[in-house]
Design an enzyme around this catalytic site. Structure first.
Site, mmCIF file in Angstrom:
data_model
loop_
_atom_site.group_PDB
_atom_site.id
_atom_site.type_symbol
_atom_site.label_atom_id
_atom_site.label_comp_id
_atom_site.label_asym_id
_atom_site.label_seq_id
_atom_site.Cartn_x
_atom_site.Cartn_y
_atom_site.Cartn_z
ATOM 1 N N SER A 1 -2.645 1.156 10.609
ATOM 2 C CA SER A 1 -2.114 0.579 11.853
ATOM 3 C C SER A 1 -2.767 -0.783 12.028
ATOM 4 O O SER A 1 -3.815 -1.054 11.427
ATOM 5 C CB SER A 1 -2.516 1.492 13.020
ATOM 6 O OG SER A 1 -2.333 0.846 14.254
ATOM 7 N N TYR B 1 -8.951 6.242 18.276
ATOM 8 C CA TYR B 1 -7.847 5.980 17.330
ATOM 9 C C TYR B 1 -8.236 4.802 16.430
ATOM 10 O O TYR B 1 -8.064 4.859 15.215
ATOM 11 C CB TYR B 1 -6.570 5.697 18.108
ATOM 12 C CG TYR B 1 -5.356 5.485 17.240
ATOM 13 C CD1 TYR B 1 -4.802 6.534 16.521
ATOM 14 C CD2 TYR B 1 -4.758 4.228 17.127
ATOM 15 C CE1 TYR B 1 -3.678 6.340 15.717
ATOM 16 C CE2 TYR B 1 -3.638 4.028 16.336
ATOM 17 C CZ TYR B 1 -3.106 5.079 15.636
ATOM 18 O OH TYR B 1 -1.989 4.876 14.831
HETATM 19 N N1 LIG Z 1 4.209 4.699 16.551
HETATM 20 C C1 LIG Z 1 3.382 3.674 16.507
HETATM 21 O O1 LIG Z 1 3.440 2.800 17.382
HETATM 22 C C2 LIG Z 1 2.414 3.526 15.347
HETATM 23 C C3 LIG Z 1 1.843 2.273 15.105
HETATM 24 C C4 LIG Z 1 0.987 2.101 14.020
HETATM 25 C C5 LIG Z 1 0.724 3.178 13.178
HETATM 26 N N2 LIG Z 1 1.280 4.403 13.416
HETATM 27 C C6 LIG Z 1 0.972 5.504 12.483
HETATM 28 O O2 LIG Z 1 2.171 5.930 11.874
HETATM 29 C C7 LIG Z 1 2.027 7.286 11.431
HETATM 30 C C8 LIG Z 1 3.252 8.095 11.867
HETATM 31 O O3 LIG Z 1 3.273 8.173 13.277
HETATM 32 P P1 LIG Z 1 4.611 8.162 14.149
HETATM 33 O O4 LIG Z 1 4.566 6.962 14.996
HETATM 34 O O5 LIG Z 1 5.790 8.417 13.290
HETATM 35 O O6 LIG Z 1 4.298 9.398 15.139
HETATM 36 P P2 LIG Z 1 4.952 10.819 15.336
HETATM 37 O O7 LIG Z 1 6.421 10.708 15.549
HETATM 38 O O8 LIG Z 1 4.117 11.480 16.381
HETATM 39 O O9 LIG Z 1 4.717 11.537 13.925
HETATM 40 C C9 LIG Z 1 3.470 12.027 13.526
HETATM 41 C C10 LIG Z 1 3.678 13.135 12.518
HETATM 42 O O10 LIG Z 1 2.391 13.629 12.116
HETATM 43 C C11 LIG Z 1 2.475 15.035 12.114
HETATM 44 N N3 LIG Z 1 1.175 15.689 12.201
HETATM 45 C C12 LIG Z 1 0.284 15.686 13.229
HETATM 46 N N4 LIG Z 1 -0.783 16.448 12.919
HETATM 47 C C13 LIG Z 1 -0.553 16.931 11.660
HETATM 48 C C14 LIG Z 1 -1.270 17.782 10.786
HETATM 49 N N5 LIG Z 1 -2.455 18.304 11.122
HETATM 50 N N6 LIG Z 1 -0.738 18.053 9.564
HETATM 51 C C15 LIG Z 1 0.469 17.552 9.202
HETATM 52 N N7 LIG Z 1 1.195 16.763 9.998
HETATM 53 C C16 LIG Z 1 0.690 16.468 11.210
HETATM 54 C C17 LIG Z 1 3.378 15.391 13.285
HETATM 55 O O11 LIG Z 1 3.836 16.704 13.118
HETATM 56 P P3 LIG Z 1 4.046 17.770 14.307
HETATM 57 O O12 LIG Z 1 5.458 17.564 14.751
HETATM 58 O O13 LIG Z 1 3.813 19.092 13.653
HETATM 59 O O14 LIG Z 1 3.030 17.461 15.379
HETATM 60 C C18 LIG Z 1 4.461 14.325 13.090
HETATM 61 O O15 LIG Z 1 5.386 14.744 12.120
HETATM 62 C C19 LIG Z 1 0.711 7.781 12.017
HETATM 63 O O16 LIG Z 1 -0.286 7.757 11.013
HETATM 64 C C20 LIG Z 1 0.398 6.764 13.105
HETATM 65 O O17 LIG Z 1 -0.988 6.662 13.343
HETATM 66 C C21 LIG Z 1 2.126 4.608 14.486
#
Ligand SMILES: NC(=O)c1ccc[n+]([C@@H]2O[C@H](COP(=O)([O-])OP(=O)(O)OC[C@H]3O[C@@H](n4cnc5c(N)ncnc54)[C@H](OP(=O)(O)O)[C@@H]3O)[C@@H](O)[C@H]2O)c1
Length: 273
Positions: A133, A147
């Site tokens: 991120s 985070y």
């Molecule tokens: N959205 C943003 O603004 C943003 C910005 C920068 C970076 N990121 C990064 O992008 C990545 C994806 O995030 P996203 O934005 O797509 O969020 P998201 O929609 O909340 O997706 C996160 C995923 O991680 C899964 N997860 C959580 N705990 C887990 C575990 N113990 N084992 C396996 N899977 C698990 C969740 O599954 P469940 O449905 O089972 O909970 C969900 O499928 C993350 O690493 C996040 O830090 C996000």
């Protein structure tokens, strides 16, 4: 032979979009998630295999890897995407939330990497694409210290691994997006307190900002991130780090150009007046 990608956290958000994109491009996709029994869409796509994998549970990783190699023959690329956000003033955090932030965003990635390495070493090739991120390179939002810590740790882990994996023909990449639309905001655990009022103003502002950042059209299009991941997987891009999104690029540029305190004060003014 078709290439195979393993993606963690494909139930929602970036992981899900990435799984669909790779499948459209003809890859074998191991779409891993904690609760595959709830999945109804991805398992209808012929070259996607939905598999249970919780990155905090070693046995699910071991079983998933065995199944993927059985079904697809080998794994070419692992996208370490799964991640969570624990936000709020550090003083208000519960111990369990602090542990969980580390357990998922850092130790979870370590678990996946360590269990995949025997396969990559045997086949003498492999690639890890770790989803970090902008918060892995700089603070960008108050009350995100945990985070921030987890993503800084992921950056350090990935950089530190370079030396031992390079001679084994195993590649590492970091993708550093700014805010994008997903379930992340909904899944964020935001610590508050009815007893301590000193963090109320900043908490309300950041909470608002976090929600606003997740609204459709408010931030960068996650497809741009998916394309970066795909380009890294297919060697169209080779950079160790890729920052994605205008906002993330601006934050990192300002951070580079300005003295750190000037940068932090400028950023903080958006939240604390
Ligand atoms: N959205 C943003 O603004 C943003 C910005 C920068 C970076 N990121 C990064 O992008 C990545 C994806 O995030 P996203 O934005 O797509 O969020 P998201 O929609 O909340 O997706 C996160 C995923 O991680 C899964 N997860 C959580 N705990 C887990 C575990 N113990 N084992 C396996 N899977 C698990 C969740 O599954 P469940 O449905 O089972 O909970 C969900 O499928 C993350 O690493 C996040 O830090 C996000």
């Amino acid at each position: 032979m078709k290439k195979t990608v393993l993606i963690t956290g494909t139930s929602t958000g970036l992981g899900r979009l990435t799984a669909k994109y790779f499948a459209e491009k003809g890859w074998n996709v191991a779409a891993t998630m904690r609760s595959p029994e709830k999945e109804t869409e991805l398992n209808e796509i012929s070259n996607i295999k939905v598999i249970k994998l919780d990155i905090t549970e070693q046995e699910t990783i071991v079983e998933a890897l065995k199944e993927i190699v059985d079904v697809f023959g080998k794994i070419d690329v692992v996208v370490n995407n799964a991640g969570i956000g624990m936000y709020g003033a550090l003083e208000l955090m519960e111990d369990a939330d602090i542990d969980r932030q580390y357990e998922v965003n850092v130790k979870g990635v370590i678990n996946v990497i360590r269990n995949t390495l025997p396969y990559f070493r045997e086949q003498k090739s492999g690639k890890f694409i770790n989803i970090s991120s902008v918060m892995g390179r700089s603070t960008a939002l108050p009350l995100g210290s945990l985070y921030n810590m987890s993503k800084f740790a992921l950056e350090g882990l990935t950089e530190g691994l370079f030396f031992e994996l390079k001679p084994l023909n195993i590649d590492l990449h970091l993708v550093e997006p700014g805010g994008f639309e997903s379930n992340f905001g909904e899944n964020v655990k935001f610590s508050t307190s009815k007893v301590i009022g000193d963090y109320d103003i900043i908490t309300a502002r950041v909470s608002e900002q976090l929600k606003a950042a997740q609204r459709p059209g408010a931030t960068s299009n996650p497809i741009a991130i998916v394309k970066v991941i795909y380009d890294l997987a297919t060697n169209k891009r080779t950079a160790f780090r890729t920052v994605v999104g205008k906002e993330a690029k601006t934050v990192l540029l300002l951070r580079k150009l300005l003295p750190i305190k000037t940068f932090l004060n400028m950023l903080g003014k958006r939240f604390v007046r």
